[in-house]
Scaffold this motif. Structure first.
Motif, PDB file in Angstrom:
ATOM      1  N   UNK A  53      16.624 -55.574 -18.543  1.00 50.21           N
ATOM      2  CA  UNK A  53      15.888 -56.170 -17.624  1.00 50.21           C
ATOM      3  C   UNK A  53      14.334 -55.700 -17.501  1.00 50.21           C
ATOM      4  N   UNK A  54      13.363 -56.576 -17.207  1.00 46.17           N
ATOM      5  CA  UNK A  54      12.179 -56.095 -17.244  1.00 46.17           C
ATOM      6  C   UNK A  54      11.633 -56.831 -15.878  1.00 46.17           C
ATOM      7  N   UNK A  55      10.966 -55.839 -15.089  1.00 48.39           N
ATOM      8  CA  UNK A  55      10.363 -56.152 -13.906  1.00 48.39           C
ATOM      9  C   UNK A  55       8.816 -55.833 -14.060  1.00 48.39           C
ATOM     10  N   UNK A  56       7.976 -56.727 -13.331  1.00 49.00           N
ATOM     11  CA  UNK A  56       6.540 -56.529 -13.771  1.00 49.00           C
ATOM     12  C   UNK A  56       6.011 -56.857 -12.089  1.00 49.00           C
ATOM     13  N   UNK A  57       5.298 -55.500 -11.614  1.00 50.11           N
ATOM     14  CA  UNK A  57       4.693 -55.733 -10.250  1.00 50.11           C
ATOM     15  C   UNK A  57       3.646 -54.908 -10.278  1.00 50.11           C
ATOM     16  N   UNK A  58       2.688 -55.185  -9.158  1.00 47.38           N
ATOM     17  CA  UNK A  58       1.830 -54.224  -8.958  1.00 47.38           C
ATOM     18  C   UNK A  58       1.989 -52.978  -8.197  1.00 47.38           C
ATOM     19  N   UNK A  59       1.413 -51.854  -8.635  1.00 48.79           N
ATOM     20  CA  UNK A  59       1.767 -50.634  -7.909  1.00 48.79           C
ATOM     21  C   UNK A  59       1.072 -50.406  -6.592  1.00 48.79           C
ATOM     22  N   UNK A  60       2.076 -50.077  -5.591  1.00 53.42           N
ATOM     23  CA  UNK A  60       1.578 -49.730  -4.268  1.00 53.42           C
ATOM     24  C   UNK A  60       0.713 -48.247  -4.366  1.00 53.42           C
ATOM     25  N   UNK A  61       1.561 -47.378  -5.045  1.00 56.68           N
ATOM     26  CA  UNK A  61       1.011 -46.124  -5.068  1.00 56.68           C
ATOM     27  C   UNK A  61      -0.384 -45.977  -5.817  1.00 56.68           C
ATOM     28  N   UNK A  62      -0.519 -46.766  -7.162  1.00 49.37           N
ATOM     29  CA  UNK A  62      -1.645 -46.623  -7.839  1.00 49.37           C
ATOM     30  C   UNK A  62      -2.717 -47.773  -7.942  1.00 49.37           C
ATOM     31  N   UNK A  63      -3.923 -47.534  -7.554  1.00 45.10           N
ATOM     32  CA  UNK A  63      -4.610 -48.763  -7.330  1.00 45.10           C
ATOM     33  C   UNK A  63      -4.960 -49.421  -8.528  1.00 45.10           C
ATOM     34  N   UNK A  64      -4.908 -50.763  -8.453  1.00 47.17           N
ATOM     35  CA  UNK A  64      -5.258 -51.428  -9.633  1.00 47.17           C
ATOM     36  C   UNK A  64      -4.451 -51.250 -11.079  1.00 47.17           C
ATOM     37  N   UNK A  65      -3.106 -50.773 -10.845  1.00 46.48           N
ATOM     38  CA  UNK A  65      -2.321 -50.403 -11.907  1.00 46.48           C
ATOM     39  C   UNK A  65      -0.982 -51.216 -11.759  1.00 46.48           C
ATOM     40  N   UNK A  66      -0.652 -52.104 -12.872  1.00 50.78           N
ATOM     41  CA  UNK A  66       0.495 -52.669 -12.886  1.00 50.78           C
ATOM     42  C   UNK A  66       1.773 -51.765 -13.375  1.00 50.78           C
ATOM     43  N   UNK A  67       2.922 -52.090 -13.058  1.00 52.74           N
ATOM     44  CA  UNK A  67       4.075 -51.499 -13.529  1.00 52.74           C
ATOM     45  C   UNK A  67       5.165 -52.353 -14.280  1.00 52.74           C
ATOM     46  N   UNK A  68       5.308 -52.123 -15.575  1.00 44.99           N
ATOM     47  CA  UNK A  68       6.286 -52.602 -16.484  1.00 44.99           C
ATOM     48  C   UNK A  68       7.797 -51.903 -16.502  1.00 44.99           C
ATOM     49  N   UNK A  69       8.507 -52.123 -15.559  1.00 47.72           N
ATOM     50  CA  UNK A  69       9.600 -51.478 -15.739  1.00 47.72           C
ATOM     51  C   UNK A  69      10.873 -52.196 -16.635  1.00 47.72           C
ATOM     52  N   UNK A  70      11.403 -51.251 -17.178  1.00 41.83           N
ATOM     53  CA  UNK A  70      12.381 -51.754 -18.239  1.00 41.83           C
ATOM     54  C   UNK A  70      13.655 -50.813 -18.188  1.00 41.83           C
ATOM     55  N   UNK A  71      14.737 -51.508 -17.989  1.00 42.93           N
ATOM     56  CA  UNK A  71      16.217 -50.935 -17.790  1.00 42.93           C
ATOM     57  C   UNK A  71      16.782 -51.440 -19.074  1.00 42.93           C
ATOM     58  N   UNK A  72      17.219 -50.744 -19.864  1.00 40.01           N
ATOM     59  CA  UNK A  72      18.009 -50.819 -21.056  1.00 40.01           C
ATOM     60  C   UNK A  72      18.635 -49.582 -21.612  1.00 40.01           C
ATOM     61  N   UNK A  73      19.565 -49.485 -22.447  1.00 44.41           N
ATOM     62  CA  UNK A  73      19.865 -48.448 -23.359  1.00 44.41           C
ATOM     63  C   UNK A  73      19.683 -48.682 -24.933  1.00 44.41           C
ATOM     64  N   UNK A  74      18.854 -49.747 -25.298  1.00 41.34           N
ATOM     65  CA  UNK A  74      18.543 -50.031 -26.520  1.00 41.34           C
ATOM     66  C   UNK A  74      17.017 -49.672 -26.893  1.00 41.34           C
TER      67      UNK A  74
END
Length: 400
Positions: A328-349
């Protein structure tokens, strides 16, 4: 976390349980927290002593100790000796105190002073403070928790006033946050800290938290600063993304191999949930996925939380196609870090991880960080990130 070697006189069955024994400690670092010594015949509770190099303890319990009693007594070690009150954060009177507490945290760039007003307005966040009972306006510690789901909470932002550190306030507010979350219906509490923060890790361990997973953040702040000049001097060219500026695009493509196009757009929360369930089938030890969790920046999110739903609404969630290892990939703007996006990847591979970062980076308009379970990256280019530890505690034994 105190690194020490303890030596004590062996126990004897003929000696009474109330006998006081001296324990001599070899200190490698300053003893900043109360420490416990557990032996198969009993448990010792040891008070801290930073001025002299000797500490003593008393045998309090018989050899047959119920684990819940041990956990309860260990948490008592963190209770401050002075009277404090635990209450809800007040925006009018406490903001100045919080700013003062956090002024030197993360080099003066702590997110908590900027975010705590948002937490105070949120219906699912509960910022709390410890204050001196004799001087209620003096905040000695602050922390907050969020109701991620009706039965799961996230504890974060624990800070102690620099002049009050080493007095048990960090442990005490952690305990009180867990108890408050339990009273609100939570059965599981999660929290995190960077791997190098040994003091905070020791507090969590004393409060009954166990390590759930190690999460990696790539690139590190140092690496980002190395390419800041590039981003400040020009905008990204057409077809260019942050990975190109970091210089790892080709490496990630090679690591992804035949799974480069493994991801497709996701259209529902149910798809995210089913993909995480597939991760558990691939690897039953995948505890993040078993709890429905997605790694983020210094925290995790449940698949059902608003942050994930907002990403879905923007078309910023992807899942792997049939026949590929789950991811799974989720892309969202960070609330904690200004002007930084977060690319979250959940996988075992590892291959799907590289493909997921490439997929997310193509949709990010500028600077971003990738977050994922550290053990997945292995020896690849993404394995050079900063690691933080997510810990878990069940709340059925939380103290009032």
């Amino acid at each position: 976390q105190t690194s020490l070697r303890m030596a004590s006189k062996p126990f004897s069955k003929r000696k009474p349980a109330w006998m006081r024994l001296k324990i001599f400690c070899l200190f490698f670092v300053n003893l900043s927290h109360a420490t416990s010594y557990i032996e198969n015949r009993g448990i010792f509770f040891v008070e801290k002593s930073t001025r002299n190099r000797k500490i003593s303890g008393t045998m309090l319990l018989s050899p047959k100790i119920h684990p819940a009693v041990v956990a309860s007594k260990l948490r008592e070690l963190g209770r401050p000796k002075t009277s404090v009150c635990f209450r809800r954060y007040d925006s009018d009177s406490d903001i100045g105190e919080v700013v003062g507490i956090c002024k030197d945290v993360y080099g003066g760039k702590d997110y908590l002073p900027r975010m705590i007003e948002n937490y105070a307005r949120s219906p699912i966040d509960f910022p709390m403070v410890l204050c001196d009972e004799k001087n209620p306006s003096k905040v000695v510690a602050v922390g907050t928790y969020q109701l991620m789901t009706p039965t799961m909470s996230w504890i974060q932002g624990i800070r102690t006033h620099p002049e009050e550190q080493g007095k048990g306030y960090g442990s005490y507010i952690t305990q009180k946050l867990a108890t408050h979350a339990k009273d609100m219906g939570s059965r599981v509490a999660l929290t995190a800290t960077i791997e190098k923060n040994l003091a905070m890790r020791a507090i969590f361990e004393r409060q009954g938290f166990t390590v759930l997973s190690n999460i990696a953040i790539y690139p590190t702040g140092e690496h980002i600063r190395d390419v800041k000049a590039v981003l400040d001097s020009r905008t990204l060219n057409s077809g260019e993304d942050f990975l190109d500026v970091l210089g790892i695009t080709d490496t990630l493509k090679a690591e992804a191999g035949s799974l480069l196009d493994a991801f497709r757009p996701c259209i529902s929360v149910q798809e995210v949930q089913s993909t995480l369930e597939s991760l558990v089938k691939e690897d039953p030890s995948q505890e993040l996925a078993s709890l429905g969790l997605i790694p983020a920046e210094y925290r995790v999110f449940s698949y059902s939380q608003e942050e994930v739903r907002d990403a879905l609404a923007r078309g910023h969630v992807w899942v792997t196609r049939a026949g590929s290892p789950a991811g799974v990939v989720v892309v969202r703007p960070s609330e904690e870090w200004e002007k930084v996006w977060v690319v979250s990847v959940a996988t075992r591979s590892p291959e799907v991880l590289s493909a997921g970062v490439l997929t997310g980076a193509a949709r990010v308009p500028g600077e971003f960080v990738a977050t994922f379970e550290a053990r997945v990256a292995g020896g690849g280019v993404l394995g050079r990130g900063l690691s933080f530890i997510v810990s878990r505690r069940t709340l059925h034994d939380a103290e009032a």
